[in-house]
Design a protein around this motif. Structure first.
Motif, PDB file in Angstrom:
ATOM      1  N   GLY A 197      42.409  34.409  15.255  1.00 16.36           N
ATOM      2  CA  GLY A 197      42.817  35.262  16.363  1.00 16.36           C
ATOM      3  C   GLY A 197      42.237  34.835  17.684  1.00 16.36           C
ATOM      4  O   GLY A 197      42.881  34.968  18.722  1.00 16.36           O
ATOM      5  N   LEU A 198      41.025  34.335  17.685  1.00 18.57           N
ATOM      6  CA  LEU A 198      40.354  34.104  18.957  1.00 18.57           C
ATOM      7  C   LEU A 198      40.318  32.635  19.356  1.00 18.57           C
ATOM      8  O   LEU A 198      40.231  32.330  20.543  1.00 18.57           O
ATOM      9  N   LYS A 257      46.442  45.515  25.712  1.00 25.29           N
ATOM     10  CA  LYS A 257      44.998  45.293  25.611  1.00 25.29           C
ATOM     11  C   LYS A 257      44.698  43.864  26.042  1.00 25.29           C
ATOM     12  O   LYS A 257      45.360  42.926  25.569  1.00 25.29           O
ATOM     13  N   ILE A 304      41.321  41.020  26.880  1.00 25.41           N
ATOM     14  CA  ILE A 304      39.914  40.802  26.548  1.00 25.41           C
ATOM     15  C   ILE A 304      39.257  39.923  27.602  1.00 25.41           C
ATOM     16  O   ILE A 304      39.894  39.006  28.133  1.00 25.41           O
ATOM     17  N   LEU A 345      43.732  42.639  14.222  1.00 24.03           N
ATOM     18  CA  LEU A 345      43.678  41.470  15.097  1.00 24.03           C
ATOM     19  C   LEU A 345      45.036  40.784  15.062  1.00 24.03           C
ATOM     20  O   LEU A 345      45.397  40.190  14.054  1.00 24.03           O
ATOM     21  N   GLU A 354      48.884  39.196  20.296  1.00 25.12           N
ATOM     22  CA  GLU A 354      48.663  40.283  21.268  1.00 25.12           C
ATOM     23  C   GLU A 354      47.346  40.117  22.011  1.00 25.12           C
ATOM     24  O   GLU A 354      46.960  40.991  22.768  1.00 25.12           O
ATOM     25  N   ILE A 355      46.644  39.027  21.719  1.00 21.36           N
ATOM     26  CA  ILE A 355      45.326  38.896  22.357  1.00 21.36           C
ATOM     27  C   ILE A 355      45.439  38.027  23.608  1.00 21.36           C
ATOM     28  O   ILE A 355      45.864  36.880  23.552  1.00 21.36           O
ATOM     29  N   GLU A 356      45.087  38.617  24.713  1.00 24.52           N
ATOM     30  CA  GLU A 356      45.095  37.879  25.982  1.00 24.52           C
ATOM     31  C   GLU A 356      43.649  37.786  26.454  1.00 24.52           C
ATOM     32  O   GLU A 356      42.981  38.799  26.643  1.00 24.52           O
ATOM     33  N   ILE A 357      43.178  36.557  26.566  1.00 25.11           N
ATOM     34  CA  ILE A 357      41.782  36.363  26.976  1.00 25.11           C
ATOM     35  C   ILE A 357      41.764  36.101  28.476  1.00 25.11           C
ATOM     36  O   ILE A 357      42.464  35.219  28.980  1.00 25.11           O
ATOM     37  N   THR A 385      36.767  44.916  27.059  1.00 23.38           N
ATOM     38  CA  THR A 385      38.197  45.000  26.771  1.00 23.38           C
ATOM     39  C   THR A 385      38.823  45.967  27.780  1.00 23.38           C
ATOM     40  O   THR A 385      38.250  47.020  28.068  1.00 23.38           O
TER      41      THR A 385
END
Lengths: 109, 571
Positions: free
Chosen positions: B139-140, A78, A80, B96, B100-103, A67
């Protein structure tokens, strides 16, 4: 598009990993490359090994590894993964790119 | 083969239906729909582990924050903050936010494992809860990766030797939306929350428990201020103890009717009757007698409030309030429609286990039919009665029969479960309704076959003999009338006899007087006659003397005297 040309902000980036895994090694290499290309002279990378500092995982709300947390400039962001998708990294970290073909992408977040 | 080790949950009933608890050192999946109590069950597992078994636990929450959990569980009297301070609990909230989760490339969930590992080691946890993993899928959004990572998570948990609970949302056709049950092969528990007749019932079922005996039924459970309680509804068994001890019904003459001693302890008594026949009063007498012996009693009332019952029983001279104050009597007043049948059962079981009564009253069981079908009520009651019998608790069930046609039956057909059956009925006639009581059956004891009239007085129930005589079976004022009439007749005939006897005396006296006067008369006549006789004798003697003198003068031969003298001696 408000800062069309010159982004002068300083970047403080923390890369969280768990030991020397292939993913953590490639993440660091990818980050280094991107920073050299787009943030030359105004970035700082800290690599944190959670195997050594496990409490930070909870404190920083980390569940996936690697991360990357952009501590500066505010707000904290943030992202990942091993940072192999450069485009997503640039978007995710809100790095203004000078090349015109990336200009459209910048407006999205 | 090694015996399967178990970790007791400490949750009421759950350890019984799982035959000792959850598989030790292994993950257990708890699945169910929204609001079915997964989180509560999981948290209670940790709290009880900490407070009852001194085993620390880690709660990894994907949904609620520690502050939210603390305040939610404070209402259940679980002080999470105190346990955290004592290092018996650690809550880790994994935040989670899908937006906001950027892979940006390859990743894994090592971060979670590091967090869990640290949390487990920092307090030496033996129990772990992960609530709920689905959030990761939302979330993922990378199922393949998640599946391999979950496999890793479960093997990690096993390697840590912790007993874990993983909660998961119910899927449409599967137990869990993302098929988590395939990773957790050891124990799967399903919670449901169903509504029928507008009444909600929570149920728990053990879908799978590898290598262990477990109950397979759906068990109702309850969530109240003391947490989770599962009621292990035993299958109907017929091996309960049978006491020879007899206990008073609270009514002396009823005791007499029941072989002079009353009910058997631990037996089930059914009191049926139409409305207003005095069923509750009969129950109140029993309660009063039980409490007077110093025994505890629970009164489950589905129709009236505690105050109402106490007031009403006061009017027949029974003070139930004193027993409530002394802690011997507990009222549980609930509308039968408040919750489902099984919930009623759960509440009853729980209260019975807590209060440990010697006897319980169910007033009236017929009201329970409102919430379910008759076979269900019968099933529930048989389980309840079974439960009571194994604990030697005497049960007095009141059944309100609706129609007069079917007097010797119950609306729920539970009479076969009952040991003693008292029937109260209205005997109508001459513009009156009178109460009658008789014993329809009473297993294992000699009992009266007589109908008794049943009168509610200021000082309680009185049983009176019904009138059985020339006028047939009579009750109430008819009986009183008839008895008065009989008494009058009796008095009259008694007087007649006395009168006749007096007449005899009188006649006898009269005759005696007559006899006396006749006697007197006789005496008088007798005296006269005797006097005459003497006179005659004297005269005869004189005559004889004269003759002797004469013959002497004439110097005649002596003549035989016999003829003359014999005349005189005959008088």
């Amino acid at each position: 598009m408000s800062h069309p040309t010159h982004d002068t902000r300083q970047y403080l980036l923390r890369l969280y990993v768990a030991g020397q895994t292939p993913k953590s090694i490639s993440a660091f290499a990818n980050l280094k490359n991107i920073c050299e290309e787009h943030l030359q002279g105004r970035y700082q990378i800290e690599v944190i090994d959670l195997l050594i500092n496990p409490t930070l995982a909870k404190d920083e709300q980390i569940f996936a590894l690697p991360t990357l947390i952009r501590k500066l400039p505010e707000p904290v962001i943030k992202i990942i993964g091993d940072l192999s998708n450069t485009e997503r990294v640039l978007v995710g970290l809100d790095i203004k790119v000078l090349a015109p073909e990336h200009g459209l992408k910048n407006a999205q977040p | 083969m090694q015996h399967l080790l178990k970790t007791p949950t400490g949750i009421k009933g759950l350890d019984e239906i799982t035959d000792g608890g959850l598989p030790k050192g292994r993950p257990t999946l708890i699945c169910g729909g929204t609001g079915c109590g997964k989180t509560l069950l999981a948290m209670e597992f940790l709290v009880r582990g900490a407070t009852q078994f001194n085993e620390a636990g880690v709660f990894m929450s994907f949904e609620e924050k520690p502050e939210e959990l603390s305040s939610n569980f404070a209402s259940l009297r679980f002080d999470l903050n105190d346990l955290i301070d004592q290092k018996l609990l650690s809550i880790d909230h994994v935040k989670l936010e899908p937006s906001e989760i950027e892979i940006t490339g390859d990743y894994d969930l090592e971060g979670l494992l590091i967090r869990l590992d640290y949390a487990i080691d920092s307090i030496g946890a033996k129990r772990v809860v992960i609530d709920t993993l689905e959030v990761l899928f939302f979330g993922l959004n990378d199922e393949d990766l998640l599946r391999s990572e979950l496999r890793r998570l479960f093997s990690f948990l096993k390697s840590k030797g912790v007993t874990a609970i993983i909660t998961a949302e119910q899927g449409e056709k599967t137990f869990t939306r993302f098929g988590l049950e395939e990773y957790v092969a050891d124990c799967v528990i399903f919670l449901s929350h169903s509504v029928s007749h507008q009444i909600a019932t929570r149920r728990i079922r053990i879908v799978k428990y590898r290598g262990s005996a477990h109950g397979t039924s759906e068990y109702p459970f309850l969530i109240d201020e003391q947490g989770f309680s599962v009621i292990p509804i035993s299958e109907l068994t017929l091996d309960h103890p049978a006491s020879n001890e007899r206990i008073s019904t609270g009514i002396l003459r009823l005791d007499t009717m029941l072989g002079n001693k009353g009910y058997f302890r631990g037996s089930s008594v059914l009191v049926t009757g139409t409305s207003g026949t005095g069923k509750s009063s009969l129950a109140a007498h029993f309660v009063n007698a039980s409490c007077a012996r110093g025994e505890r009693c629970i009164y489950f009332a589905f129709e009236e409030s505690q105050n109402q019952i106490i007031r009403n029983m006061h009017s027949i001279g029974i003070n139930l309030n004193q027993w409530v104050e002394q802690g011997l009597l507990k009222f549980q007043n609930t509308r039968s429609t408040l919750y489902g049948l099984e919930m009623h059962l759960v509440v009853m079981y729980k209260l019975i286990d807590e209060f440990k009564p010697s006897s319980v009253i169910l007033d009236p069981i017929s009201n329970l039919v409102e919430t379910a079908s008759k076979p269900e009520v019968k099933y529930m009651l048989s389980r309840l009665i079974d439960h009571l019998k194994t604990q030697e608790i005497t049960a007095l069930c009141i059944d309100l029969t609706s129609s007069k046609e079917e007097k010797e039956g119950t609306d729920i057909n539970i009479s076969s479960l009952m040991d003693t059956w008292l029937l109260l009925q209205i005997m109508q006639g001459s513009g009156e309704r009178n109460r009658g009581l008789y014993i329809l059956k009473s297993r294992g004891m000699a009992h009266s076959n007589q109908v008794r009239e049943f009168i509610l007085m200021d000082d309680g129930i009185q049983l009176r003999d019904v009138y059985i005589g020339s006028g047939g079976v009579l009750t109430g004022s008819d009986r009183d009338n008839q008895q008065a009439k009989d008494k009058a007749e009796y008095l009259e005939s008694k007087q007649e006899i006395e009168r006749k006897q007096r007449e005899i005396e009188r006649k006898k006296a009269m005759i005696e007087v007559q006899i006396a006067s006749l006697q007197n008369q006789f005496e008088a006549e007798k005296e006269d006659l005797l006097r005459l006789i003497n006179k005659e004798k004297l005269r005869n003697e004189l005559l004889l003397q004269d003759q002797l003198d004469m013959s002497k003068l004439r110097q005649a031969d002596p003549t035989p005297k016999s003829s003359n003298s014999s005349e005189g001696s005959y008088q």
